[in-house]
Design an enzyme around this catalytic site. Structure first.
Site, short mmCIF file in Angstrom:
data_model
loop_
_atom_site.label_atom_id
_atom_site.label_comp_id
_atom_site.label_asym_id
_atom_site.label_seq_id
_atom_site.Cartn_x
_atom_site.Cartn_y
_atom_site.Cartn_z
N HIS A 189 -9.57 -3.98 10.87
CA HIS A 189 -10.84 -3.78 10.33
C HIS A 189 -12.15 -2.86 10.56
O HIS A 189 -12.70 -3.31 10.88
CB HIS A 189 -11.22 -5.57 9.62
CG HIS A 189 -9.90 -6.28 9.18
ND1 HIS A 189 -8.82 -6.96 9.73
CD2 HIS A 189 -9.90 -6.15 7.49
CE1 HIS A 189 -8.24 -7.03 8.79
NE2 HIS A 189 -8.62 -7.16 7.58
N GLU B 289 0.45 -1.33 0.30
CA GLU B 289 0.14 0.02 -0.31
C GLU B 289 0.62 1.46 0.50
O GLU B 289 0.68 2.37 -0.86
CB GLU B 289 -0.92 0.00 0.89
CG GLU B 289 -1.85 -1.19 0.76
CD GLU B 289 -1.46 -2.43 1.65
OE1 GLU B 289 -0.42 -2.60 1.92
OE2 GLU B 289 -2.99 -3.25 1.34
#
Ligand SMILES: Cc1ncc(C[n+]2csc(CCOP(=O)(O)OP(=O)(O)O)c2C)c(N)n1
Ligand SMILES: [Mg+2]
Lengths: 350, 337
Positions: A150, A81
């Protein structure tokens, strides 16, 4: 106004009736349509992210784009990322207009260096010569034991980064209009999308349109207390307002829609009318958007408030996994209603 | 399970006990995951599960060389590693069911188990997030002059993260006792390796840092056991890190108890080819053919494991949920721990 209305249930869409040229879409369909039109209309735009071309299509938000536009316009990527954010930023500086998609906002910390130290500052550092028109979509997860890594709303971390814009659409209309505006903006724009908004419905024009940043909307007018609600909290606030109306309390719900720039004028005008303020966000409280909104009131005129303001946010803790802990963790309509009553000095029973 | 010290890494041919142990570990992992598949539709296990069915040989073969004091770091796909290192299945299941007696008291779930007494100091579901931690555990052992080694498990996808490269470089630089274990199952969620890496030989990256590295059949538990023996001996001897790329395949979808080929996530033929190469069945036949155990013996082993796991599931489901007030507690460590 059909475009600015918040629909709490799918059935309510019928309220404007057929034959008025109004088309109902879900939030996720609106995101998909926006990206489709961006790719159609701007050859320099491309979509990149983990799984953007797979059969899930990032919860449906990129579904079919790869088939339609091909692998150069809609790119799967390695799980890297930070590097890829830098690569997207570099491509943006060189004239492309990437849309970088993250399945979870929790992966943004991986990209922190490239967003904070590079993309956001490039225009300034180059004396205004360079631009980094990069859109970063990121989704806040919730539920089914998503747990600490998450389910985070991390927009607060990015609020204190000059050069970055941050938007938080709550309706399908805004999902499309604000995303199209983000793609047209010459700065890096962070899009905060809450997963629980994806199925929400609303009217969305078919033709491309852009909604300007920095314009808050009064989603529901009211007299007694202003609730500024961010992202998914708009729905919780609307539910709380409906419940409170039955108890004789009139709540005004304001949706800022973009956090940076922030439309303090609309918020202040509302607080001026009601004299009371609750701010609800899908994030932990410290140093966040809610604090910033309260600071705007204090800096303008602390005398506007007839009672102390109240924040409704995630608690100061990571997200737990167990369903009973999750249930205890998340604030909702009930908490917003409680906060409103607190500003009014009413007891929170009944 | 496992971790018996009779698994001397130097011994070239594993004893019959070791072979039986490897089969038992693999069966244990397989059956554990299958119990989850069976109970998941009840919606009592309210957390995402990343099952390792098809990849059992890697956990069994590597962890057989670990001692109780050794460290282990895993990923979102961690059940097999935890079980092979000896974590109680009931404590894991209680965690997955969100119960207070789970290993993280219900705060972690299936993605984040931990068990310090087994050398498992937390589990990250951020891809690549655990790799530096595992190197850090080795650094701690190294600085304290302990002979513990650190086994670091991760997927092919994790090898794309910067943290992978930074960790390998540092471990090699300092000669840290790390066994890196890449479970190359060819996919990261639905994305095939070829769409993410130009050179599919992940272990070559390790060689670039001067780390001895092997690529092996991760569905052949004996091959894994042999290679891991070399790796663990190397690390334990103070010769620095070692890298294993175990080529394998996951049978279930990336997350959840279902198969994913119907959803178009990957070709059905590919999955069925790999299921033909089932690491458990393959080794079970091998054990039976070699006369190490007869069919009745392996069936009895399966029945015993299954009974133990049924009891673990029943126990875990009977446990209490944490007190809701726990949600906001334990954010900071107290001054005295
Ligand atoms: C930093 C980060 N990016 C993306 C994800 C989403 N994600 C979870 S698992 C996964 C795939 C990991 O693939 P691999 O490392 O090969 O492990 P496997 O699932 O195959 O065991 C991805 C992309 C994540 N959890 N963390
Ligand atoms: Mg993989």
């Amino acid at each position: 106004m059909p475009w600015t209305k918040v629909f709490l249930a799918k059935e309510d869409l019928a309220c404007f009736g057929p034959g008025e040229g109004l088309r109902g879409l879900t939030f996720v369909q609106a995101l998909l349509e926006a990206q489709t039109q961006i790719l159609e209309n701007d050859p320099s735009a491309f979509v990149i992210g983990e799984g953007v071309n797979d059969s899930g299509g990032v919860f449906g938000s990129t579904l079919g784009l790869a088939d339609r536009f091909g692998p150069k316009r809609v790119m799967d990527m390695p799980i890297a990322e930070n590097g890829l954010t830098g690569i997207a930023a570099g491509a943006a500086a060189a004239g492309m207009r990437p849309i970088f998609v993250h399945m979870r906002m929790d992966f943004l910390p991986m990209c922190m260096d490239q967003i904070v130290n590079h993309a956001a500052k490039w225009h300034y550092m180059s004396g205004g010569a360079l631009t980094v028109p990069l859109v970063i979509r990121s989704i806040i997860g919730r539920g089914w034991g998503s747990a600490a890594q998450h389910s985070q709303g991390l927009h607060s971390l990015f609020l204190s980064v000059p050069g970055l814009k941050i938007i938080a659409p709550s309706t399908p209309y805004d999902a499309k209009g604000l995303l199209m505006e983000a793609a047209a903006d010459n700065n890096p724009v962070l899009v905060v999308e809450h997963r629980w908004l994806y199925g929400s419905v609303g009217y969305v024009p078919e033709a491309p349109y852009r909604e300007p940043f920095g314009k808050a909307l009064v989603r529901r007018p009211g007299r007694d207390c202003t609730v500024v609600a961010i992202s998914q909290m708009v729905y919780e606030a609307m539910r709380a307002a409906a419940d409170l109306e039955a108890q004789g309390v009139s709540v005004e719900v304001v949706d800022p829609r973009s956090l940076k720039p922030l439309d303090t004028e609309t918020i202040l005008a509302s607080v001026r009318r009601t004299g009371r303020l609750v701010v609800a966000d899908v994030a932990c409280p410290m140093g966040g958007a809610a604090s910033e909104i309260m600071a705007a009131v204090l800096e303008t005129d602390p005398g506007l408030l007839a009672a102390p303001a109240v924040r409704v946010s995630f608690p100061e803790a990571p997200t737990p996994c167990s369903p009973v802990l999750e249930e205890a963790y998340y604030p909702g309509a009930r908490h917003i209603a409680g906060a409103v009553k607190k500003t009014l000095g009413l007891s929170d029973h009944g | 399970m496992s971790t018996s010290s009779d698994c001397a890494p130097a011994s070239p041919a594993p004893s019959r006990d070791v072979l039986r142990g490897l089969l038992e570990t693999m069966l244990f992992i397989r059956l554990f995951e299958e119990k989850i598949v069976a109970v998941y539709p009840d919606q009592d296990m309210k957390c995402p599960v990343h099952l390792c069915i098809g990849q059992e040989a890697v956990a069994a073969g590597v962890i057989a060389h670990l001692r109780p004091g050794d460290y282990l770091t895993s990923t979102h796909r961690n059940h097999g590693h935890c079980l092979a290192k000896g974590v109680d299945p009931g404590i894991l299941l209680a965690e997955f069911f969100g119960r207070a007696s789970g290993c993280c008291r219900g705060k972690g779930g299936s993605m984040h188990p931990m068990s310090p007494e087994h050398g498992i100091l937390g589990t990250s579901a951020i891809v690549g997030g655990g790799i530096p931690h595992g190197v850090g555990h080795a650094l701690a052992a190294f600085l304290r002059g302990q002979d513990a080694i650190s086994a670091v498990f991760f997927g092919d996808g994790a090898s794309e993260e910067g943290s992978f490269h930074e960790s390998l470089n540092f471990a090699a630089l300092k000669g840290l006792p790390v066994v890196f274990v890449c479970e190359n199952n060819h996919y990261a969620t639905n994305s095939p390796l070829g769409a993410r890496q130009p050179n599919p030989d992940v272990h070559r990256r390790a060689q670039g840092y001067g780390i001895p590295a092997e690529r092996l059949d991760g569905n052949d538990v004996e091959a894994v056991y042999a290679a891991a023996g070399r790796a663990a001996a190397h690390a334990r001897a103070g010769l620095g890190p070692y890298f294993l790329e175990c080529v394998t395949y996951r049978w279930k979808g990336h997350v959840g108890p279902d198969c994913d080929y119907e959803k178009g996530c990957r070709p059905k033929d590919e999955l069925f080819d790999w299921m033909e190469r089932c690491p458990v069945k393959r080794f079970q036949s091998r054990i039976e053919d070699a006369g190490i155990m007869d069919a009745a013996g392996t069936q009895a082993m399966i029945a015993a494991i299954s009974a133990r796991l049924d009891a673990a599931v029943a126990w875990a489901r009977g446990e209490k949920y944490p007190d809701a007030a726990e949600a906001v507690l334990g954010v900071y460590a107290p001054a005295e721990v």
